[in-house]
Structures are given as structure tokens and as C-alpha cells.
Motif scaffolding. Structure first.
Motif, PDB file in Angstrom:
ATOM      1  N   GLY A  25       0.809  -1.210   0.000  1.00 11.87           N
ATOM      2  CA  GLY A  25       0.000   0.000   0.000  1.00 11.87           C
ATOM      3  C   GLY A  25       0.845   1.264   0.000  1.00 11.87           C
ATOM      4  O   GLY A  25       0.575   2.208  -0.758  1.00 11.87           O
ATOM      5  N   LEU A  26       1.872   1.294   0.846  1.00 13.74           N
ATOM      6  CA  LEU A  26       2.753   2.467   0.880  1.00 13.74           C
ATOM      7  C   LEU A  26       3.518   2.621  -0.427  1.00 13.74           C
ATOM      8  O   LEU A  26       3.725   3.745  -0.910  1.00 13.74           O
ATOM      9  N   ALA A  27       3.935   1.504  -1.018  1.00 19.28           N
ATOM     10  CA  ALA A  27       4.624   1.562  -2.311  1.00 19.28           C
ATOM     11  C   ALA A  27       3.705   2.154  -3.375  1.00 19.28           C
ATOM     12  O   ALA A  27       4.152   2.931  -4.245  1.00 19.28           O
ATOM     13  N   SER A  28       2.423   1.819  -3.325  1.00 15.84           N
ATOM     14  CA  SER A  28       1.464   2.379  -4.278  1.00 15.84           C
ATOM     15  C   SER A  28       1.356   3.892  -4.123  1.00 15.84           C
ATOM     16  O   SER A  28       1.320   4.631  -5.118  1.00 15.84           O
ATOM     17  N   VAL A  29       1.301   4.358  -2.877  1.00 15.29           N
ATOM     18  CA  VAL A  29       1.224   5.793  -2.626  1.00 15.29           C
ATOM     19  C   VAL A  29       2.480   6.489  -3.140  1.00 15.29           C
ATOM     20  O   VAL A  29       2.413   7.543  -3.799  1.00 15.29           O
ATOM     21  N   VAL A  30       3.643   5.919  -2.857  1.00 18.81           N
ATOM     22  CA  VAL A  30       4.909   6.524  -3.299  1.00 18.81           C
ATOM     23  C   VAL A  30       4.969   6.579  -4.826  1.00 18.81           C
ATOM     24  O   VAL A  30       5.349   7.607  -5.409  1.00 18.81           O
ATOM     25  N   ILE A  31       4.586   5.507  -5.493  1.00 14.73           N
ATOM     26  CA  ILE A  31       4.640   5.484  -6.955  1.00 14.73           C
ATOM     27  C   ILE A  31       3.671   6.500  -7.551  1.00 14.73           C
ATOM     28  O   ILE A  31       3.972   7.134  -8.582  1.00 14.73           O
ATOM     29  N   SER A  32       2.516   6.679  -6.924  1.00 12.20           N
ATOM     30  CA  SER A  32       1.577   7.689  -7.428  1.00 12.20           C
ATOM     31  C   SER A  32       2.180   9.090  -7.348  1.00 12.20           C
ATOM     32  O   SER A  32       1.993   9.912  -8.260  1.00 12.20           O
ATOM     33  N   PHE A  33       2.922   9.370  -6.280  1.00 14.45           N
ATOM     34  CA  PHE A  33       3.609  10.660  -6.162  1.00 14.45           C
ATOM     35  C   PHE A  33       4.723  10.786  -7.208  1.00 14.45           C
ATOM     36  O   PHE A  33       4.884  11.838  -7.837  1.00 14.45           O
ATOM     37  N   VAL A  34       5.492   9.718  -7.386  1.00 12.05           N
ATOM     38  CA  VAL A  34       6.563   9.736  -8.385  1.00 12.05           C
ATOM     39  C   VAL A  34       5.986   9.983  -9.772  1.00 12.05           C
ATOM     40  O   VAL A  34       6.547  10.756 -10.578  1.00 12.05           O
ATOM     41  N   TRP A  35       4.877   9.349 -10.048  1.00 10.37           N
ATOM     42  CA  TRP A  35       4.240   9.521 -11.363  1.00 10.37           C
ATOM     43  C   TRP A  35       3.916  10.980 -11.643  1.00 10.37           C
ATOM     44  O   TRP A  35       4.322  11.533 -12.672  1.00 10.37           O
ATOM     45  N   VAL A  36       3.190  11.637 -10.721  1.00 10.34           N
ATOM     46  CA  VAL A  36       2.733  12.999 -11.009  1.00 10.34           C
ATOM     47  C   VAL A  36       3.847  14.030 -10.861  1.00 10.34           C
ATOM     48  O   VAL A  36       3.832  15.070 -11.529  1.00 10.34           O
ATOM     49  N   LEU A  37       4.824  13.763  -9.990  1.00  9.62           N
ATOM     50  CA  LEU A  37       5.899  14.734  -9.781  1.00  9.62           C
ATOM     51  C   LEU A  37       6.988  14.617 -10.837  1.00  9.62           C
ATOM     52  O   LEU A  37       7.602  15.626 -11.217  1.00  9.62           O
ATOM     53  N   HIS A  38       7.244  13.432 -11.326  1.00  3.42           N
ATOM     54  CA  HIS A  38       8.345  13.236 -12.282  1.00  3.42           C
ATOM     55  C   HIS A  38       7.863  13.245 -13.736  1.00  3.42           C
ATOM     56  O   HIS A  38       8.505  13.862 -14.596  1.00  3.42           O
ATOM     57  N   TYR A  39       6.743  12.592 -14.007  1.00  3.87           N
ATOM     58  CA  TYR A  39       6.287  12.451 -15.389  1.00  3.87           C
ATOM     59  C   TYR A  39       5.184  13.445 -15.767  1.00  3.87           C
ATOM     60  O   TYR A  39       5.024  13.774 -16.941  1.00  3.87           O
ATOM     61  N   ARG A  40       4.415  13.896 -14.815  1.00  2.00           N
ATOM     62  CA  ARG A  40       3.361  14.866 -15.091  1.00  2.00           C
ATOM     63  C   ARG A  40       3.840  16.255 -14.675  1.00  2.00           C
ATOM     64  O   ARG A  40       5.020  16.492 -14.549  1.00  2.00           O
ATOM     65  N   GLU A  41       2.942  17.168 -14.410  1.00  4.95           N
ATOM     66  CA  GLU A  41       3.336  18.562 -14.141  1.00  4.95           C
ATOM     67  C   GLU A  41       3.397  18.905 -12.656  1.00  4.95           C
ATOM     68  O   GLU A  41       3.350  20.081 -12.284  1.00  4.95           O
ATOM     69  N   GLY A  42       3.475  17.915 -11.794  1.00  4.93           N
ATOM     70  CA  GLY A  42       3.550  18.194 -10.363  1.00  4.93           C
ATOM     71  C   GLY A  42       2.177  18.395  -9.756  1.00  4.93           C
ATOM     72  O   GLY A  42       1.158  17.952 -10.288  1.00  4.93           O
ATOM     73  N   LEU A  43       2.147  19.089  -8.629  1.00  7.92           N
ATOM     74  CA  LEU A  43       0.914  19.300  -7.880  1.00  7.92           C
ATOM     75  C   LEU A  43       0.710  20.784  -7.598  1.00  7.92           C
ATOM     76  O   LEU A  43       1.634  21.470  -7.163  1.00  7.92           O
ATOM     77  N   SER A  44      -0.490  21.262  -7.853  1.00  3.04           N
ATOM     78  CA  SER A  44      -0.864  22.635  -7.513  1.00  3.04           C
ATOM     79  C   SER A  44      -2.389  22.693  -7.483  1.00  3.04           C
ATOM     80  O   SER A  44      -3.061  21.669  -7.653  1.00  3.04           O
ATOM     81  N   TRP A  45      -2.925  23.881  -7.270  1.00  4.00           N
ATOM     82  CA  TRP A  45      -4.369  24.062  -7.281  1.00  4.00           C
ATOM     83  C   TRP A  45      -4.676  25.319  -8.104  1.00  4.00           C
ATOM     84  O   TRP A  45      -5.090  26.343  -7.587  1.00  4.00           O
ATOM     85  N   ASP A  46      -4.469  25.195  -9.417  1.00  9.67           N
ATOM     86  CA  ASP A  46      -4.627  26.326 -10.316  1.00  9.67           C
ATOM     87  C   ASP A  46      -5.577  26.056 -11.470  1.00  9.67           C
ATOM     88  O   ASP A  46      -5.651  26.841 -12.416  1.00  9.67           O
ATOM     89  N   GLY A  47      -6.286  24.966 -11.416  1.00 12.96           N
ATOM     90  CA  GLY A  47      -7.213  24.641 -12.479  1.00 12.96           C
ATOM     91  C   GLY A  47      -6.577  23.921 -13.651  1.00 12.96           C
ATOM     92  O   GLY A  47      -7.286  23.475 -14.555  1.00 12.96           O
ATOM     93  N   GLY A  48      -5.257  23.772 -13.648  1.00 19.20           N
ATOM     94  CA  GLY A  48      -4.564  23.114 -14.740  1.00 19.20           C
ATOM     95  C   GLY A  48      -4.365  21.633 -14.499  1.00 19.20           C
ATOM     96  O   GLY A  48      -4.937  21.040 -13.571  1.00 19.20           O
ATOM     97  N   SER A  49      -3.534  21.043 -15.328  1.00 18.25           N
ATOM     98  CA  SER A  49      -3.302  19.601 -15.223  1.00 18.25           C
ATOM     99  C   SER A  49      -2.619  19.224 -13.915  1.00 18.25           C
ATOM    100  O   SER A  49      -2.797  18.105 -13.429  1.00 18.25           O
ATOM    101  N   SER A  50      -1.852  20.165 -13.345  1.00 14.89           N
ATOM    102  CA  SER A  50      -1.215  19.863 -12.068  1.00 14.89           C
ATOM    103  C   SER A  50      -2.231  19.788 -10.932  1.00 14.89           C
ATOM    104  O   SER A  50      -1.982  19.131  -9.922  1.00 14.89           O
ATOM    105  N   GLU A  51      -3.371  20.452 -11.095  1.00 17.51           N
ATOM    106  CA  GLU A  51      -4.444  20.295 -10.112  1.00 17.51           C
ATOM    107  C   GLU A  51      -5.109  18.926 -10.265  1.00 17.51           C
ATOM    108  O   GLU A  51      -5.422  18.269  -9.259  1.00 17.51           O
ATOM    109  N   PHE A  52      -5.296  18.517 -11.501  1.00 23.06           N
ATOM    110  CA  PHE A  52      -5.886  17.195 -11.724  1.00 23.06           C
ATOM    111  C   PHE A  52      -5.025  16.096 -11.107  1.00 23.06           C
ATOM    112  O   PHE A  52      -5.558  15.061 -10.695  1.00 23.06           O
TER     113      PHE A  52
END
Length: 290
Positions: A25-52
């Protein structure tokens, strides 16, 4: 000696499965963070893909991992000396946290779609996902009203307990299935050059995430479906040693233990029937596999 060996073997098997579930379970959480932080646009709350990107992260963290832990929290043998009321609050708290994270995840997805003029609720993933969130909220409300608050009659608790347990397990399995459709849908839309069919590193990483979610769900459902790992009735919890996977963890042997210690000649058939009825109500009204 042989009986003691079987007890220890069962307890170790429970601990091995518990450790595996937590690690996966923890590995799944870590990989989900790696996915969005490394391959996607990171995390924010601006209405863009990083919010998604909050959507998959919070679903994996809350709706999958925390809900899975909430399902088996009653079965942790070292908590059997704790009161059922305390365990109910822990169970409800984990599920409430999972519900809050799921709501934030859904809001992030809708906000991203609305900002980018992307249609909402057109895919099977979105249909099932919204249905699961609604039914999870209903499950949580009914759990509070019937099993946590002290107002519901014991007979009502006994009648609703099987439904509560079954619906909780169905919701958990459906959440994992919905997460799998969601991450697949995201990869198909997001990976263009190279495409998903060419198996770029991001696709391999997210496919591994999907496998981990399936493994986590399988372990949790297995642990939740073993009757000999249920929490014993309140009256017998102090008699039993915390052996997670042994027959003495069931109400049958708990009853036998009390019967052996009692003077059998003083037990009438009516007293025996009343005792079994009390154990039945205690088990049905308060204990849950969730």
C-alpha cells in the motif's frame, strides 16, 4: 505443543500478510507521487493539469490505502484488549479521512475539466467513480448512525451488520477497479509521442502501480474474509491470547473456554441459550470485518 505450534504459525501468517499489505500500500502511494511529480506537471491548485494530479494521488492514498487499513483494523490481535468503542472510532476515523480525500480528489477532477472546457461524466470511469463516492458516503453515514452512536437497537444492528460488511467489501473492490480504469484512461490520453502502446517508462511505472493496487486489494480481502481472524466478542477478549489466525479467535472456542471453566452441572439449557444469544447479539451488533 502441536496446538501451540499451530497458533504461532497462524499468528505469523497474519503478521506476514499485514506487513505485505502495508508495504504494498505504501509503495502504491509513493509510486503515485513519483508519477505525477516526475512524469506529469507536479501538484498545484490552479485549475490546470497539475491540479488534476491530486486526483490519482488522493484516490490511491485515501480511497485505496486508508480504506484498506480501516477494513482490517478490527483484526489486529494486539488491539483486542482495547474497547470496541475505541476501535469503532478508529475505524470510523480512517474511513472519514478516506472520504474527505476522495471528495477533494473528485473536486480536483471537476475543476480541471471545467477550467479546460473538458466534458464531465462521459466515461465509464467517471460514472462508476461518482457512484462509489456516493455509496461510500451513505455507508459512512449508516455506520455512524447504526453502529457508532448508541441509539440503534441491538436487533437492528444485528440485521444490518452483514449488509454493512458486504457492502464495504464490495465498495473497496469497486474502488480498486475504478482506479485501474482511471490510470489506464489517463495514460491513453496523456501519452502521445511515444504512445501508450510503445510502453514508455511512464507507462511501465503506472502499469506497475496498477499491479500493486490489485495485490493490495487481494491481500486485504483475504484477511477480511478469514473467519478465524475476527475480533472475539467483548466478553471473551481478555480470555484469548492475541493469536490472529487461530480457532480460539472465534466465538465458538471462546464459548467452549467459558464452558470448561464453569461448573457444567449448574448450567441449565435456558441459561446456555441465553448466553449464546447474548454472544450472538454482541458479535452482530458491535463487531465488524470492516
Amino acid at each position: 505443543a502441536a496446538h501451540g505450534a499451530r497458533k504461532m504459525e497462524g499468528y505469523r501468517r497474519f503478521l506476514a500478510l499485514l506487513a505485505s499489505a502495508v508495504l504494498v500500500g505504501l509503495a502504491s502511494v509513493v509510486i503515485s507521487f513519483v508519477w505525477v511529480l516526475h512524469y506529469r506537471e507536479g501538484l498545484s491548485w490552479d485549475g490546470g493539469s497539475s491540479e488534476f494530479n491530486w486526483h490519482p494521488v488522493l484516490i490511491v492514498m485515501g480511497f485505496v490505502f486508508l480504506q484498506g487499513i480501516a477494513i482490517i483494523v478490527y483484526r489486529l490481535p494486539w488491539t483486542w484488549k482495547c474497547s470496541k468503542l475505541l476501535m469503532k472510532f478508529i475505524h470510523a476515523g480512517l474511513n472519514t479521512t478516506a472520504m474527505i480525500l476522495a471528495i477533494v480528489a473528485v473536486v480536483a477532477a471537476f475543476d480541471y475539466h471545467n477550467t479546460g472546457n473538458i466534458p464531465n461524466m462521459y466515461s465509464l470511469h467517471s460514472w462508476i467513480g461518482l457512484i462509489v463516492v456516493i455509496f461510500y458516503a451513505l455507508q459512512l453515514f449508516c455506520g455512524f448512525a447504526v453502529f457508532l452512536l448508541p441509539f440503534a437497537p441491538v436487533r437492528l444492528r444485528a440485521a444490518l451488520m452483514p449488509i454493512h460488511v458486504y457492502s464495504g467489501l464490495i465498495l473497496f473492490g469497486t474502488v480498486i477497479a475504478t482506479a485501474l480504469t482511471g490510470i489506464t484512461e489517463k495514460l491513453i490520453f496523456a501519452l502521445q509521442n511515444p504512445g501508450y502502446s510503445e510502453s514508455p517508462p511512464e507507462a511501465i511505472l503506472v502499469n506497475c502501480l496498477g499491479l500493486l493496487l490489485v495485490i493490495f486489494g487481494a491481500i486485504i480481502l483475504w484477511m477480511a474474509s478469514r473467519p478465524h481472524w475476527k475480533r472475539p466478542p467483548e466478553g471473551n477478549a481478555k480470555i484469548l491470547t492475541p493469536i490472529g489466525a487461530t480457532p480460539e479467535g472465534t466465538e465458538v472456542e471462546s464459548t467452549m473456554t467459558n464452558s470448561i471453566n464453569a461448573d457444567k452441572s449448574d448450567l441449565s439449557s435456558n441459561t446456555e441459550a441465553d448466553r449464546k444469544q447474548n454472544i450472538k447479539f454482541d458479535e452482530s451488533g458491535q463487531r465488524t470485518a470492516m
